[in-house]
Enzyme design. Structure first.
Site, mmCIF file in Angstrom:
data_model
loop_
_atom_site.group_PDB
_atom_site.id
_atom_site.type_symbol
_atom_site.label_atom_id
_atom_site.label_comp_id
_atom_site.label_asym_id
_atom_site.label_seq_id
_atom_site.Cartn_x
_atom_site.Cartn_y
_atom_site.Cartn_z
ATOM 1 N N ASP A 75 27.978 14.044 -8.782
ATOM 2 C CA ASP A 75 26.995 13.093 -9.309
ATOM 3 C C ASP A 75 27.368 12.807 -10.770
ATOM 4 O O ASP A 75 28.219 13.458 -11.366
ATOM 5 C CB ASP A 75 25.555 13.615 -9.153
ATOM 6 C CG ASP A 75 24.548 12.455 -9.180
ATOM 7 O OD1 ASP A 75 24.919 11.328 -9.577
ATOM 8 O OD2 ASP A 75 23.376 12.667 -8.801
HETATM 9 C C1 BGC Z 1 22.220 9.462 -9.478
HETATM 10 C C2 BGC Z 1 22.956 9.138 -8.203
HETATM 11 C C3 BGC Z 1 23.678 7.832 -8.355
HETATM 12 C C4 BGC Z 1 24.606 7.917 -9.549
HETATM 13 C C5 BGC Z 1 25.442 6.668 -9.764
HETATM 14 C C6 BGC Z 1 23.098 9.336 -10.692
HETATM 15 O O1 BGC Z 1 22.383 9.419 -11.864
HETATM 16 O O2 BGC Z 1 21.703 10.766 -9.385
HETATM 17 O O3 BGC Z 1 22.044 9.089 -7.148
HETATM 18 O O4 BGC Z 1 24.354 7.535 -7.179
HETATM 19 O O5 BGC Z 1 23.820 8.125 -10.705
HETATM 20 O O6 BGC Z 1 24.685 5.630 -10.266
#
Ligand code: BGC
Length: 839
Positions: A356
């Site tokens: 993530d």
């Molecule tokens: C979130 C994810 C997301 C990623 C990319 C993160 O902050 O937890 O769910 O896919 O950002 O935007």
């Protein structure tokens, strides 16, 4: 516009808003970076413990006995990967593991000695805001030092980057463009929690395929979806992004999303690779506080939290995203137990894992790495293949490999996994966008998202009025309708927490739809906003009350803003925000029949409304066709059929509250929990100030018709244990019932099947969902329903953390909610019992 992610850029944001959104958020990131830099400046030594994870390639696809995705295991693809890998330099290999945001124009990135090209006129450079390292992403793409990008939106933008990668880089490896397309790209459908309320996996397949078709026209070939985290605590804002509290429903939805995104061939035009997230148990954040730690037994992990991820992987998900949270003390993004043992070892996952956003860097904040090198080593050796935005893999891996801290094999394996997905998606053959880019909601898709919104609404209450009929559907005689509330005409709010590229201008609000209706039937719509979503001013109240007084019926559109849920949207209160409760009470005092439409990303506390407002409907954030779908239901063109995917509590203090609770040694059986305890009524598992139960439980939802159930029957009364244990593929028995539409109109009921297992060596939940089916019935019509139960439905995780069945008793209920009362029983009997008869 949708919500902003932690760096301040809209999730699948439009490039035009990125520049504006970035600055303030990048400050936050800079603070974190400063903190890290000051730690090193303060002289902290790099802590390099013995290698935790065995970084061997034992789980490479070649050796996986049962690879999760047949397509990714294709030997032709593997041969292409081998050939390419053998030509790659270390720098090019690491490049495949690097992912950056498309963060805007060159003007933001001054040249530095390290990145002399960053500010060159005409270059579109991007800043990595996390590390204040100025990175020219275009240059990285052109030199094979970039594998994928996120938030690069628009065909022109993705093609620009792709041309650099494909035409200028030495080995011509295309980039993979990922985005948070969560509930639609341009044509927006309800938030995932709302979709789960439909209990309609086929609908979810159709919607997710539709989103994939739209997004691929803009070059997006990878969705950071589905989020399959089970959430049993609505304080957690991301509850809105998942399927709610139940593992069985969650798994069904997970499979449906993968089916819709990937189809059976990732390379087909209109298909995208899915990223199942956030692995694992992110939804169990303690106290519902975002990014908080999770702590649970392995049995709970496997029985409650893992099934949806497993279902998605078994359905062939090409990628998985590792979560932010720590699980039992080990951050998920450096967790070999999750990423290597379970995901690859047990489930045969043969795609790649992406961290993530900045999760690799956050290992330092978690306290398990004192420096970037250790964080990198821990993440990659645990099984994180791609580093999303930490800027650690590209800066740290060369030295880690040189020093032998990370074996070359580990990097090769990670690159192999990435290339495998790139070949399977057909990117090498079709790297650029094709067809006409979808830049607005698609007219032909409106019918489907309207149907989705209708199926997502849950009628929670529909009291009969003095005249005898329930308030909903609204009778055509009610010509003067007052429409009150901050969500009645706010197009931007309707698109929910992750709006993708959805535009407010494409949305039909409730006010617009009701005005259209009023014109058609010669009615009058009296609109008054009353208050803002989160406001203290009561200046708008008098106008709202006057509208109510002048009307035959009142519709209140109240609830949360879409930013109150989603990432970073944890709340301690589950009440209506601002002064909406006061508005509700003021309007209700007018005494006109009132309907409360609740827009929210989570269950809220509705005690007052349940006592004073005759009709209540949960409508989530319904998407592009919000207004039309609401009007269809309000006026009875369609009967509501949604059922709750999460329990609605009586108070936030009950959380986490979920239907499949475990028994206790002191159940409050036969005690009136609505009264304070007297005497022994105290010494049971209860609260002294509220009943234990939900106000509206999981699986609950009304219709404009009524349904009855009869003849719940199990096809067998006893099953020999050896057979139950041996028979993994086919059902062991069937449970059947007859459902009848006893009302006066055609309607759809979600028939649900719950199971309880009594007598096992490990306590089992009071009941668990093990089947559901949408059944449409004409008035008076009956249909048989049947649920096959096999090893998967009857087994539980034993102390060895493997699923098993014991000689125990089972009760099965079939009905319209988790309160279903009609039951049948059967038992699994051991060989001894088989000979001596039942106990
Ligand atoms: C979130 C994810 C997301 C990623 C990319 C993160 O902050 O937890 O769910 O896919 O950002 O935007």
């Amino acid at each position: 516009m949708g919500r902003m992610n932690p760096i301040g850029c809209n999730a699948a944001g439009l490039v035009t808003m990125l520049a504006a959104g970035l600055r303030s958020a990048s400050c936050v990131r800079s603070i974190l970076t400063c903190a890290i830099l000051s730690l090193s400046a303060a002289g902290w030594e790099a802590y390099v413990p013995a290698q935790e994870a065995n970084p061997s390639t034992a789980h490479s696809a070649k050796q996986l006995a049962h690879p999760s995705s047949a397509q990714l295991a294709d030997p032709k693809i593997e041969a292409r990967v081998d050939r390419l890998l053998s030509q790659m330099t270390l720098e090019e290999k690491i490049g495949q593991l690097v992912q950056y945001n498309d963060t805007g124009e060159a003007a933001l990135a001054p040249a530095t000695p390290a990145q002399p090209d960053a500010g060159k006129p005409g270059a579109i450079a991007a800043i990595n805001p996390e590390t204040a390292n100025h990175v020219n992403v275009m240059q990285l793409a052109a030199t094979g030092r970039l594998g994928s990008m996120l938030n690069t939106i628009g065909a022109q933008r993705t093609n620009t980057y792709q041309h650099l990668a494909v035409e200028q880089s030495r080995l011509h490896i295309p980039l993979l463009f990922g985005a948070d397309v969560i509930h639609g790209f341009r044509t927006i459908y309800p938030v995932p929690l709302g979709l789960a309320a439909s209990f309609d996996p086929e609908l979810v397949v159709a919607l997710s395929h539709m989103a994939a078709e739209e997004a691929t026209t803009a070059g997006i070939r990878w969705f950071y979806s589905p989020m399959v985290d089970i959430s049993r605590d609505p304080r957690w804002g991301r509850s809105t992004e998942g399927a709610g509290e139940d593992p069985y429903l969650g798994a069904a939805m997970a499979r449906a999303y993968i089916g819709g995104y990937q189809g059976n061939d990732l390379s087909k035009p209109g298909s995208v690779a899915a990223s199942v997230k956030h692995f694992a148990a992110y939804g169990a954040a303690e106290a519902g506080r975002e990014y908080n730690t999770t702590d649970m037994s392995e049995i709970t992990l496997r029985q409650v939290y893992l099934p949806p991820y497993k279902a998605a992987v078994e359905a062939g998900a090409a990628t998985v995203m590792s979560a932010f949270n720590a699980l039992n003390g080990v951050p998920s993004s450096a967790n070999p137990f999750l990423l290597t043992k379970i995901l690859r070892g047990e489930w045969g996952f043969n795609g790649f894992v992406v961290s993530d956003y900045t999760a690799v860097k956050e290992l330092i904040n978690h306290g398990i790495a004192l420096d970037a090198a250790t964080a990198t080593r821990k993440a990659i050796t645990s099984g994180v293949d791609v580093d999303m935005m930490s800027h650690f893999y590209d800066t740290q891996l060369p030295e880690l490999i040189r020093s032998g801290s990370v074996p070359m094999d580990v990097v090769d394996e990670a690159v192999r996994r990435v290339l495998r997905v790139k070949f399977a998606t057909g990117l090498f053959e079709r790297p650029y966008t094709e067809g006409v880019e979808v830049t607005a909601a698609v007219a032909e898709h409106r019918t489907l998202v309207r149907k989705a919104a209708e199926e997502s609404f849950i009628l929670l209450q529909n009291d009969r009025l003095a005249g005898g009929a329930p308030l909903l559907p609204l009778s055509p005689e009610r010509k003067r309708i007052a429409l009150i509330g901050p969500l009645a005409d706010d197009a931007g709010e309707m698109v929910g927490a992750w709006s993708g590229g959805g535009k407010a201008s494409d949305v039909v609000t409730l006010r617009q739809a009701l005005e259209e209706r009023a014109q058609q039937v010669g009615g009058v719509l009296l609109y008054a906003k009353g208050t803002a979503i989160d406001d203290r001013s009561q200046a708008g109240f008098p106008e709202a009350v006057k509208a109510a007084n002048d009307a035959d019926a009142v519709i209140l559109a109240l609830g949360e803003s879409n930013a109150m849920s989603g990432e970073g949207g944890s709340r301690t209160s589950l009440d209506l925000p601002g002064n909406q409760q006061q508005l509700l009470e003021a309007v209700a005092a007018a005494g006109k029949p009132a309907v409360l439409l609740l827009f929210s990303g989570r269950p809220l506390v509705l005690n007052w409304a349940a006592q004073h407002i005759p009709a209540i409907m949960e409508v989530w954030f319904p998407g592009t066709e919000a207004g039309h779908a609401l009007a269809d239901i309000l006026f009875g063109d369609v009967s509501p059929s949604g059922k709750l995917p999460m329990s609605f509590p009586r108070a936030a203090g009950q959380e986490p509250l979920y239907y499949n609770q475990f028994p206790t040694g002191r159940p409050p059986a036969g005690i009136d929990l609505s009264k304070p305890p007297i005497g022994d009524a105290r010494y049971v598992s209860r609260y002294i100030d509220l009943p234990n139960s939900a106000l509206f439980p999981f699986g609950y939802g009304l219709s404009y018709s009524e349904f009855s159930y009869r003849g719940v029957k199990a096809s067998k009364t006893s099953i020999p244990l050896p057979q139950a244990l041996a028979n993994r593929g086919t059902p062991l028995l069937e449970v059947t019932a007859t459902v009848t539409n006893t009302g006066t109109r055609a309607a759809t009921e979600v028939v649900q099947c719950y199971v309880r297992n009594l007598g096992a060596s490990i306590e089992q939940p009071m009941r668990s969902l093990k089947g559901f089916e949408r059944v449409t019935l004409a008035p008076g019509e009956s249909k048989p329903v049947s649920f096959p139960l096999g090893f998967n439905e009857l087994s539980f995780y034993g102390l060895e953390s493997t699923p098993t069945i014991e000689a125990t008793h089972y009760t099965v209920w079939i009905g319209g909610s988790s309160l279903a009362s009609q039951e049948a029983t059967f038992e699994v009997v051991s060989s001894t019992q088989m000979h001596s008869g039942p106990r």
